[in-house]
Design an enzyme around this catalytic site. Sequence first.
Site, PDB file in Angstrom:
ATOM      1  CG  HIS A   1      -0.483   0.300   2.500  1.00  0.00           C
ATOM      2  ND1 HIS A   1      -0.139  -0.694   3.400  1.00  0.00           N
ATOM      3  CD2 HIS A   1      -0.236   1.477   3.118  1.00  0.00           C
ATOM      4  CE1 HIS A   1       0.300  -0.122   4.519  1.00  0.00           C
ATOM      5  NE2 HIS A   1       0.247   1.187   4.363  1.00  0.00           N
TER       6      HIS A   1
ATOM      7  CG  ASP B   1      -0.060  -3.984   2.806  1.00  0.00           C
ATOM      8  OD1 ASP B   1       0.193  -3.387   1.735  1.00  0.00           O
ATOM      9  OD2 ASP B   1      -0.230  -3.375   3.884  1.00  0.00           O
TER      10      ASP B   1
ATOM     11  CB  SER C   1       2.796   1.890   6.168  1.00  0.00           C
ATOM     12  OG  SER C   1       1.645   1.902   6.970  1.00  0.00           O
TER      13      SER C   1
END
Length: 186
Positions: free
Chosen positions: A39, A85, A168
Amino acid sequence: RTALLGSVMILAPDDTGRPVTSGSGTILTPQGHILTNFHVIGDTATGKYENKKGLYFVGISSPELNTKPDILYLAQVVKGAKNLDLALLRIVAMKDGSKLPADLKLTMVPVGDSDTVQIGVDISVIGFPTLGDGTVTFTKGSVSGFVEDTESTVTWIKTDTEIIPGNSGGTAINNKGELVGIPTQV
């Protein structure tokens, strides 16, 4: 210190070259392989990258770790797994597209065994959160549990370590400084 220097900022540009998202990553090899979240570089719902070429800017921190990272390189997607992911990038050029030097002189983060992580052990997260004004940030906490994801056959590590947007794709390390996870805010 190795994990701090081996953590990188990733800027994802759109097709015009304008950065639209940012996140973090971890350098794994001397050739510039970087592990991050899918992402950070694309849309997990559609599986599409932020730009058609799959190229991303990579920022490296100074040895002092007290300034914003220098955007030095371009990296390209080697493999993306939207269901996990995860994405693997590789540095392919200098930020202006010119040829790379023979030795990138990158700091690599050693990879540990995430299967040895247990509830209650210390875990630290390194990344470039938006609230950190663009500088590398280190937060520390402990493993608070696990979540089994039956759709992707992955077990997620729960932690009380602060993880905010920008972290992230970064580096989650054990007490030995080994990569044992990829921070993802959920």
